[in-house]
Motif scaffolding. Structure first.
Motif, PDB file in Angstrom:
ATOM      1  N   HIS A  25      36.227  42.483  31.546  1.00 37.70           N
ATOM      2  CA  HIS A  25      35.818  43.207  30.335  1.00 37.70           C
ATOM      3  C   HIS A  25      36.362  42.509  29.093  1.00 37.70           C
ATOM      4  N   HIS A  26      37.608  42.104  29.143  1.00 34.51           N
ATOM      5  CA  HIS A  26      38.217  41.441  27.990  1.00 34.51           C
ATOM      6  C   HIS A  26      37.620  40.046  27.799  1.00 34.51           C
ATOM      7  N   ALA A  27      37.409  39.326  28.889  1.00 29.44           N
ATOM      8  CA  ALA A  27      36.840  37.981  28.790  1.00 29.44           C
ATOM      9  C   ALA A  27      35.413  38.028  28.257  1.00 29.44           C
ATOM     10  N   ARG A  28      34.671  39.021  28.671  1.00 31.80           N
ATOM     11  CA  ARG A  28      33.305  39.180  28.161  1.00 31.80           C
ATOM     12  C   ARG A  28      33.311  39.384  26.648  1.00 31.80           C
ATOM     13  N   ALA A  29      34.196  40.283  26.162  1.00 31.12           N
ATOM     14  CA  ALA A  29      34.270  40.533  24.728  1.00 31.12           C
ATOM     15  C   ALA A  29      34.669  39.271  23.975  1.00 31.12           C
ATOM     16  N   ALA A  30      35.629  38.535  24.517  1.00 30.95           N
ATOM     17  CA  ALA A  30      36.057  37.294  23.876  1.00 30.95           C
ATOM     18  C   ALA A  30      34.923  36.283  23.829  1.00 30.95           C
ATOM     19  N   ALA A  31      34.164  36.198  24.919  1.00 30.85           N
ATOM     20  CA  ALA A  31      33.042  35.250  24.968  1.00 30.85           C
ATOM     21  C   ALA A  31      31.969  35.617  23.952  1.00 30.85           C
ATOM     22  N   ASP A  55      32.295  37.474  21.226  1.00 33.03           N
ATOM     23  CA  ASP A  55      32.776  37.481  19.838  1.00 33.03           C
ATOM     24  C   ASP A  55      33.049  36.086  19.302  1.00 33.03           C
ATOM     25  N   ARG A  56      33.544  35.180  20.174  1.00 34.11           N
ATOM     26  CA  ARG A  56      34.081  33.914  19.673  1.00 34.11           C
ATOM     27  C   ARG A  56      33.401  32.670  20.232  1.00 34.11           C
ATOM     28  N   ILE A  57      32.542  32.833  21.218  1.00 37.20           N
ATOM     29  CA  ILE A  57      31.973  31.649  21.875  1.00 37.20           C
ATOM     30  C   ILE A  57      30.461  31.609  21.736  1.00 37.20           C
ATOM     31  N   VAL A  58      29.786  32.587  22.288  1.00 38.38           N
ATOM     32  CA  VAL A  58      28.324  32.554  22.365  1.00 38.38           C
ATOM     33  C   VAL A  58      27.682  32.596  20.985  1.00 38.38           C
ATOM     34  N   THR A  59      28.308  33.312  20.048  1.00 40.26           N
ATOM     35  CA  THR A  59      27.731  33.439  18.711  1.00 40.26           C
ATOM     36  C   THR A  59      28.185  32.344  17.757  1.00 40.26           C
ATOM     37  N   ASP A  60      29.094  31.485  18.194  1.00 36.19           N
ATOM     38  CA  ASP A  60      29.619  30.421  17.335  1.00 36.19           C
ATOM     39  C   ASP A  60      28.602  29.293  17.218  1.00 36.19           C
ATOM     40  N   ALA A  61      28.265  28.919  16.002  1.00 37.94           N
ATOM     41  CA  ALA A  61      27.208  27.923  15.785  1.00 37.94           C
ATOM     42  C   ALA A  61      27.548  26.585  16.436  1.00 37.94           C
ATOM     43  N   ALA A  62      28.795  26.177  16.339  1.00 39.89           N
ATOM     44  CA  ALA A  62      29.188  24.892  16.930  1.00 39.89           C
ATOM     45  C   ALA A  62      29.078  24.928  18.449  1.00 39.89           C
ATOM     46  N   HIS A  63      29.488  26.031  19.048  1.00 35.53           N
ATOM     47  CA  HIS A  63      29.373  26.160  20.495  1.00 35.53           C
ATOM     48  C   HIS A  63      27.904  26.174  20.927  1.00 35.53           C
ATOM     49  N   ARG A  64      27.075  26.884  20.188  1.00 34.05           N
ATOM     50  CA  ARG A  64      25.661  26.934  20.548  1.00 34.05           C
ATOM     51  C   ARG A  64      25.014  25.555  20.421  1.00 34.05           C
ATOM     52  N   GLU A  65      25.395  24.829  19.409  1.00 31.44           N
ATOM     53  CA  GLU A  65      24.868  23.475  19.241  1.00 31.44           C
ATOM     54  C   GLU A  65      25.299  22.583  20.399  1.00 31.44           C
ATOM     55  N   ALA A  66      26.533  22.748  20.836  1.00 28.36           N
ATOM     56  CA  ALA A  66      27.068  21.892  21.888  1.00 28.36           C
ATOM     57  C   ALA A  66      26.603  22.292  23.286  1.00 28.36           C
ATOM     58  N   LEU A 102      36.545  29.137  27.039  1.00 34.34           N
ATOM     59  CA  LEU A 102      37.291  30.389  27.064  1.00 34.34           C
ATOM     60  C   LEU A 102      38.752  30.110  26.695  1.00 34.34           C
ATOM     61  N   LEU A 103      39.280  30.858  25.733  1.00 34.19           N
ATOM     62  CA  LEU A 103      40.603  30.560  25.179  1.00 34.19           C
ATOM     63  C   LEU A 103      41.707  31.272  25.956  1.00 34.19           C
ATOM     64  N   ASN A 104      41.798  30.975  27.232  1.00 31.92           N
ATOM     65  CA  ASN A 104      42.850  31.544  28.083  1.00 31.92           C
ATOM     66  C   ASN A 104      44.048  30.604  28.146  1.00 31.92           C
ATOM     67  N   LEU A 116      48.597  26.181  40.380  1.00 27.85           N
ATOM     68  CA  LEU A 116      48.112  25.124  39.490  1.00 27.85           C
ATOM     69  C   LEU A 116      47.752  25.717  38.127  1.00 27.85           C
ATOM     70  N   PRO A 117      48.034  25.007  37.054  1.00 30.32           N
ATOM     71  CA  PRO A 117      47.681  25.527  35.729  1.00 30.32           C
ATOM     72  C   PRO A 117      46.165  25.596  35.557  1.00 30.32           C
ATOM     73  N   LEU A 118      45.709  26.653  34.931  1.00 32.16           N
ATOM     74  CA  LEU A 118      44.282  26.813  34.684  1.00 32.16           C
ATOM     75  C   LEU A 118      43.901  26.146  33.362  1.00 32.16           C
ATOM     76  N   HIS A 119      42.753  25.500  33.360  1.00 31.29           N
ATOM     77  CA  HIS A 119      42.157  24.957  32.153  1.00 31.29           C
ATOM     78  C   HIS A 119      41.463  26.082  31.390  1.00 31.29           C
ATOM     79  N   ALA A 120      41.001  25.783  30.180  1.00 31.22           N
ATOM     80  CA  ALA A 120      40.159  26.745  29.469  1.00 31.22           C
ATOM     81  C   ALA A 120      38.914  26.996  30.310  1.00 31.22           C
ATOM     82  N   GLY A 121      38.609  28.246  30.586  1.00 29.08           N
ATOM     83  CA  GLY A 121      37.531  28.573  31.500  1.00 29.08           C
ATOM     84  C   GLY A 121      36.151  28.206  30.959  1.00 29.08           C
ATOM     85  N   GLN A 122      35.236  27.950  31.888  1.00 23.20           N
ATOM     86  CA  GLN A 122      33.828  27.766  31.531  1.00 23.20           C
ATOM     87  C   GLN A 122      33.171  29.134  31.426  1.00 23.20           C
ATOM     88  N   VAL A 123      32.373  29.336  30.401  1.00 29.94           N
ATOM     89  CA  VAL A 123      31.545  30.538  30.286  1.00 29.94           C
ATOM     90  C   VAL A 123      30.099  30.096  30.479  1.00 29.94           C
TER      91      VAL A 123
END
Length: 264
Positions: free
Chosen positions: A24-30, A32-43, A58-60, A87-94
Motif C-alpha cells: 500500500h505504501h509502495a503503491r502510493a509512493a510510486a 505520487d513520485r514516479i509514474v507522474t514524474d515527467a522525467a521518469h515517464r520520458e525515460a 522506487l526510493l527504498n 543482501l542489500p536491496l537496490h532501488a526497486g523496479q516499478v
C-alpha cells in the motif's frame, strides 16, 4: 515454499498483512513520485505507452523500507534472506503494464516484437545484449527475483510468466559455458549461442506457468529461471493504475565466487 523454488524455479506466497501494508505504501509512493514524474515517464514509458519499465525508481533503502513507511517483511522476503543471505536491496523496479501490451518497444525489430508477443519476451535477468550484434554477457549476478504486486488486476492482465524447471536447464548450459573461466572474468564470456540453445530446449521441454497475484501476495523466482510477461488478454481489466508490480533483484556481492551458478 523454498523447496518449491529449488524444484520448479518459482514460489507463490499467500497474502500477508505485513506485505499488504508495505505494498500500500509502495503503491502510493510510486503514483505520487514516479509514474507522474515527467522525467521518469520520458525515460521509462515504452511499448507505445503500454509498459512503464521503471527500473531502479522506487526510493527504498537497502532493507526495502520506504520513507515513512513500514519495513519490507513477509515470508517470501525472509525465505530469500535465509537462503541467500541478507543482501542489500537496490532501488526497486516499478513495472506497470497497461491494456494493449505489448506494442513495439522503441527501436524493436519485428522479430523482437514477435518474441515479446509469442514468447512473453522470455529471458534470464543479468544476461545483457551488447553491441550491434546483441551478444549476451553476464553483467549482473542476481541472487533471486522478488515480485510484490501493487495493484489489483484480472488474471489475464499481463501476469508474470515462468517456465517451470527451466533453471535446471539454464544452470547446466551456463555451467558448461563458463567452465574453465574464473568467476571474476565471467563477464568477458560470450554466452549468446549457448543461451539461445538453452531457451529453445526450455520451450520444448518446460511448462509455461502464469503467476497472477494481488497486493499482499509475493512471488519468488529463481535467478536462472526463464521468465517474462504475458500479453494483456482481450477483456482483462485492472485498476486505472494498470498492473503494477515492484521487483527486487539483489546481487551477490563477491564476484570471485561462483554463487550465481552454484547457490540453491
Amino acid at each position: 515454499m523454498v523447496e518449491a523454488l529449488a524444484e520448479t524455479g518459482w514460489a507463490l506466497f499467500p497474502a500477508e498483512d505485513a506485505v499488504s501494508r508495505w505494498a500500500h505504501h509502495a503503491r502510493a509512493a510510486a503514483l505520487d513520485r514516479i509514474v507522474t514524474d515527467a522525467a521518469h515517464r520520458e525515460a521509462w514509458l515504452d511499448c507505445e505507452g503500454t509498459w512503464f519499465v521503471g527500473v531502479d525508481t522506487l526510493l527504498n533503502d537497502r532493507d526495502g523500507a520506504l520513507p515513512d513507511g513500514p519495513p519490507l517483511s513477509g515470508t517470501a522476503y525472509e525465505a530469500a534472506r535465509a537462503t541467500y543471505g541478507a543482501l542489500p536491496l537496490h532501488a526497486g523496479q516499478v513495472s506497470i503494464t497497461y491494456p494493449g501490451y505489448p506494442r513495439p518497444r522503441a527501436g524493436e525489430s519485428d522479430a523482437a516484437l514477435r518474441y515479446r508477443r509469442d514468447r512473453d519476451a522470455a529471458h534470464v535477468d543479468g544476461l545483457h545484449a551488447q553491441g550491434p550484434d546483441r551478444r549476451r554477457h553476464l553483467l549482473e549476478r542476481h541472487a533471486y527475483i522478488l515480485g510484490l504486486p501493487l495493484s489489483h488486476a484480472d488474471r489475464g492482465a499481463s501476469p508474470l510468466v515462468v517456465w517451470e524447471g527451466s533453471h535446471h536447464i539454464l544452470r547446466r548450459s551456463l555451467t558448461e559455458a563458463l567452465s574453465g573461466t574464473a568467476p571474476e572474468d565471467w563477464a568477458s564470456v560470450d554466452l549468446t549461442d549457448i543461451y539461445q540453445a538453452a531457451r529453445r530446449e526450455v520451450f520444448d521441454r518446460c511448462t509455461r506457468v502464469e503467476l497472477p497475484a494481488s497486493p499482499g501476495m509475493a512471488t519468488l523466482v529463481h535467478r536462472l529461471a526463464l521468465h517474462g510477461v504475458a500479453p494483456w488478454s482481450e477483456g482483462a481489466e485492472a485498476e486505472e493504475t494498470g498492473r503494477m508490480i515492484a521487483y527486487f533483484r539483489p546481487e551477490f556481492e563477491d564476484v570471485t565466487q561462483d554463487s550465481w551458478l552454484t547457490a540453491p
